[in-house]
Design a protein around this motif. Sequence first.
Motif, short mmCIF file in Angstrom:
data_model
loop_
_atom_site.label_atom_id
_atom_site.label_comp_id
_atom_site.label_asym_id
_atom_site.label_seq_id
_atom_site.Cartn_x
_atom_site.Cartn_y
_atom_site.Cartn_z
N ALA A 95 0.81 -1.22 0.00
CA ALA A 95 0.00 0.00 0.00
C ALA A 95 0.85 1.27 0.00
CB ALA A 95 -0.91 0.00 1.22
N TYR A 96 2.01 1.24 0.63
CA TYR A 96 2.82 2.46 0.73
C TYR A 96 3.27 2.99 -0.63
CZ TYR A 96 6.55 5.67 1.99
OH TYR A 96 7.36 6.77 2.09
N LEU A 98 1.93 2.45 -3.53
CA LEU A 98 0.75 2.85 -4.30
C LEU A 98 0.16 4.17 -3.81
CD1 LEU A 98 -1.13 -0.58 -4.63
CD2 LEU A 98 0.10 0.66 -6.42
N SER A 99 0.50 4.57 -2.61
CA SER A 99 -0.03 5.82 -2.07
C SER A 99 0.84 7.03 -2.41
CB SER A 99 -0.17 5.73 -0.54
OG SER A 99 1.12 5.62 0.07
N THR A 110 -2.69 0.35 -9.76
CA THR A 110 -3.89 0.33 -8.93
C THR A 110 -5.05 -0.32 -9.66
OG1 THR A 110 -3.16 2.36 -7.81
CG2 THR A 110 -5.48 1.73 -7.58
N ARG A 157 -4.03 1.80 1.48
CA ARG A 157 -3.46 2.80 0.56
C ARG A 157 -4.14 4.15 0.74
NH1 ARG A 157 -6.18 4.40 -3.92
NH2 ARG A 157 -5.02 5.55 -5.52
#
Length: 287
Positions: A95-96, A98-99, A110, A157
């Motif tokens: 998630a990191y 993708l954020s 995504t 995310r």
Amino acid sequence: MKLSTGEKVFQVFLILFVIILCITMIYPFLHVLSISFSTPAEALRPGIHFYPKEVSFFAWKRVLTTDTVWQTMGNTVFRTVVGTVLTLVFLSLGAYPLSRKYLPHRGFYTMFIVVTMFFGGGLIPTYLLIKSLGLINSLWVYIVPGLLSTFNLLLLRNFFMGIPEELEDSAKIDGANDMRILFTIVIPLSKPVLATLALWTAVGHWNAWFDAMLYMQDQSKIVLQLFLRRLVISAEGDPMLPLPTNEQAPEMVKAAIIMFTALPILMIYPFLQRFFVKGIMVGSLKG
């Protein structure tokens, strides 16, 4: 603030509805708990059981002195603890990046992940994949196939996207790399959503039994929920824990094993429940 007559009537009906709803949820637990501590005659008595009128520890002694119960409990604890920890680690690692806006082709990655929420290979291809990976009869079959949940990944995310980028920029000025920023800044600020995801994952692992029925041929590696299912749906019980005769009320043993299975996760839930609403609401604000 003064309430109108209609609002007062609505609140009364709302309170009554909530009370009835709570009773319908609590009574089954009280009934099963009462049966598990009852004598055979009391267990076979029809009607409502709020508490045992005649106390007997026969069923609990039968359950707690059965080696298979503790063996399957150990397998369930292993998949719950290890599966939850690894899931949180891999969710954070996925998630990191993708954020972060500076990730190249972030939108494509995504969308590629989101597609997996709508399409799946099916039961037979999944079984063939598990077999080709050598996970049949391995305890890791409980953890590896479900290590990442797309919904949980997107939720985490979105939460990471809400953390101010200035914190990351200041850490980079001090020489911190991405991994250090993740584990020393981002994750400590994400306790509510991580606690929520931990609760979801732990409950899912604890209640799972279908994968054990499909992939586990070694009976020493099955989980407690599959053992419970076999015990409850069969009139004779499981071969590893035969039920007593009708005169000894097999419902007592069934009730005891049900409570034995439910109590651990019920004891953990209150410690994580306070993060539940906050974690969901904050993690769902940004898309």
